[in-house]
Write a protein that holds these residues in place. Structure first.
Motif, PDB file in Angstrom:
ATOM      1  N   LEU A  27       0.815  -1.216   0.000  1.00 16.83           N
ATOM      2  CA  LEU A  27       0.000   0.000   0.000  1.00 16.83           C
ATOM      3  C   LEU A  27       0.852   1.271   0.000  1.00 16.83           C
ATOM      4  CD1 LEU A  27      -2.796  -1.258   2.367  1.00 16.83           C
ATOM      5  CD2 LEU A  27      -2.994  -0.800  -0.089  1.00 16.83           C
ATOM      6  N   THR A  33      -7.278  -1.989  -4.350  1.00 16.47           N
ATOM      7  CA  THR A  33      -8.620  -2.292  -3.868  1.00 16.47           C
ATOM      8  C   THR A  33      -8.503  -3.404  -2.828  1.00 16.47           C
ATOM      9  OG1 THR A  33      -9.046  -4.007  -5.515  1.00 16.47           O
ATOM     10  CG2 THR A  33      -9.629  -1.743  -6.124  1.00 16.47           C
ATOM     11  N   GLU A  34      -9.592  -3.618  -2.116  1.00 15.33           N
ATOM     12  CA  GLU A  34      -9.622  -4.683  -1.116  1.00 15.33           C
ATOM     13  C   GLU A  34      -9.316  -6.032  -1.760  1.00 15.33           C
ATOM     14  OE1 GLU A  34     -12.983  -6.881   1.613  1.00 15.33           O
ATOM     15  OE2 GLU A  34     -13.173  -4.721   1.315  1.00 15.33           O
ATOM     16  N   LEU A  37      -5.559  -6.399  -2.707  1.00 14.76           N
ATOM     17  CA  LEU A  37      -4.708  -6.669  -1.540  1.00 14.76           C
ATOM     18  C   LEU A  37      -4.915  -8.103  -1.054  1.00 14.76           C
ATOM     19  CD1 LEU A  37      -2.669  -5.677   0.541  1.00 14.76           C
ATOM     20  CD2 LEU A  37      -4.599  -4.905   1.940  1.00 14.76           C
ATOM     21  N   VAL A  65      -6.196  -7.195   5.198  1.00 16.59           N
ATOM     22  CA  VAL A  65      -7.234  -6.264   4.743  1.00 16.59           C
ATOM     23  C   VAL A  65      -7.782  -5.472   5.933  1.00 16.59           C
ATOM     24  CG1 VAL A  65      -9.577  -6.140   3.786  1.00 16.59           C
ATOM     25  CG2 VAL A  65      -7.841  -7.537   2.658  1.00 16.59           C
ATOM     26  N   ALA A  68      -5.293  -2.890   7.017  1.00 19.25           N
ATOM     27  CA  ALA A  68      -5.273  -1.755   6.091  1.00 19.25           C
ATOM     28  C   ALA A  68      -6.477  -0.842   6.311  1.00 19.25           C
ATOM     29  CB  ALA A  68      -5.231  -2.259   4.657  1.00 19.25           C
ATOM     30  N   TYR A  69      -7.661  -1.421   6.520  1.00 21.37           N
ATOM     31  CA  TYR A  69      -8.857  -0.611   6.799  1.00 21.37           C
ATOM     32  C   TYR A  69      -8.715   0.126   8.124  1.00 21.37           C
ATOM     33  CZ  TYR A  69     -12.053  -1.817   3.008  1.00 21.37           C
ATOM     34  OH  TYR A  69     -12.666  -1.930   1.792  1.00 21.37           O
ATOM     35  N   LEU A  74      -6.763   1.686   3.048  1.00 18.40           N
ATOM     36  CA  LEU A  74      -7.545   0.998   2.021  1.00 18.40           C
ATOM     37  C   LEU A  74      -8.923   1.636   1.970  1.00 18.40           C
ATOM     38  CD1 LEU A  74      -6.964  -1.507   0.237  1.00 18.40           C
ATOM     39  CD2 LEU A  74      -8.066  -2.887   1.957  1.00 18.40           C
ATOM     40  N   ASP A  75      -9.329   2.061   0.781  1.00 16.36           N
ATOM     41  CA  ASP A  75     -10.630   2.700   0.616  1.00 16.36           C
ATOM     42  C   ASP A  75     -11.064   2.527  -0.844  1.00 16.36           C
ATOM     43  OD1 ASP A  75     -12.879   4.285   0.536  1.00 16.36           O
ATOM     44  OD2 ASP A  75     -11.908   6.083   1.320  1.00 16.36           O
ATOM     45  N   ASP A  76     -11.942   1.556  -1.082  1.00 20.10           N
ATOM     46  CA  ASP A  76     -12.378   1.269  -2.454  1.00 20.10           C
ATOM     47  C   ASP A  76     -13.115   2.451  -3.083  1.00 20.10           C
ATOM     48  OD1 ASP A  76     -11.217  -1.190  -2.343  1.00 20.10           O
ATOM     49  OD2 ASP A  76     -13.077  -2.342  -2.495  1.00 20.10           O
ATOM     50  N   TYR A  79     -10.503   4.875  -4.185  1.00 24.35           N
ATOM     51  CA  TYR A  79      -9.803   4.254  -5.311  1.00 24.35           C
ATOM     52  C   TYR A  79     -10.624   4.430  -6.595  1.00 24.35           C
ATOM     53  CZ  TYR A  79      -7.504   0.786  -8.231  1.00 24.35           C
ATOM     54  OH  TYR A  79      -6.844   0.167  -9.259  1.00 24.35           O
TER      55      TYR A  79
END
Length: 183
Positions: A27, A33-34, A37, A65, A68-69, A74-76, A79
């Motif tokens: 990252l 994306t989720e 990853l 995952v 990361a959240y 991580l944030d779709d 993204y």
């Protein structure tokens, strides 16, 4: 057969540490994306840990995952928005962008939200400029060339109406569309 958790299904602390560090590494290098990853951690864990079980693989990927959240890495939705803007500036149609985001595992509602502001006319004008089509054409127009240009718009996901509109624009109108819609 019962659904009891077997000790060999639980990842070791070393595996969890590797998954966390691997997620950070990936990252830091680029947005993912989720699904990307999850797939990357799963693929690399199979290579790194020889006798890892399927349950351990899933647990490692889920852990990465979640990590990361939890750290907002991580944030779709973000993204999808960033990717949409970038691809529009590159001359991609809404249809092509939606297809690519879906292939990367972004949920349909997030794709729709990202595409709300997208302008296919702007993207088609960029596409025409990149390919020297329509108003940006440098050669004489004949029937073969006309068919080639219009079919290229269609193959790249633009509707016939949008392709035709850009094809028939003057150079000034096309440049005005591009300048008016800067993203």
């Amino acid at each position: 057969m019962t659904n009891e958790i077997v000790p060999s299904d639980i990842p070791t602390p070393r595996m969890l540490s590797w998954a966390r560090n691997s997620a950070i590494y990936r990252l830091e290098r680029r947005m993912m994306t989720e699904k990307q990853l999850f797939d990357a951690i799963t693929r690399k864990a199979k290579e790194k840990f020889e006798d890892i079980g399927a349950a351990q693989l899933k647990a490692l990927a889920d852990f990465a995952v979640k990590f990361a959240y939890d750290n907002k890495a991580l944030d779709d939705r973000a993204y999808a928005e960033i990717s949409t803007r970038s691809q529009l500036r590159g001359g991609k149609s809404k249809r092509a962008i939606a297809r690519k985001l879906a292939a990367k595992g972004v949920a349909g509602d997030k794709v729709e939200a990202a595409l709300e502001e997208a302008d296919d006319l702007y993207a088609a004008a960029i596409f025409a400029r990149k390919r020297a089509f329509g108003p940006f054409r440098r050669v004489e127009l004949d029937e073969k060339r006309k068919a080639k240009e219009l079919s290229a718009f269609a193959r790249n996901g633009f509707s016939f109406d949008i392709g035709r509109k850009v094809f028939d624009m003057s150079l000034e109108d096309a440049e005005e569309v591009i300048l008016a819609c800067r993203l």
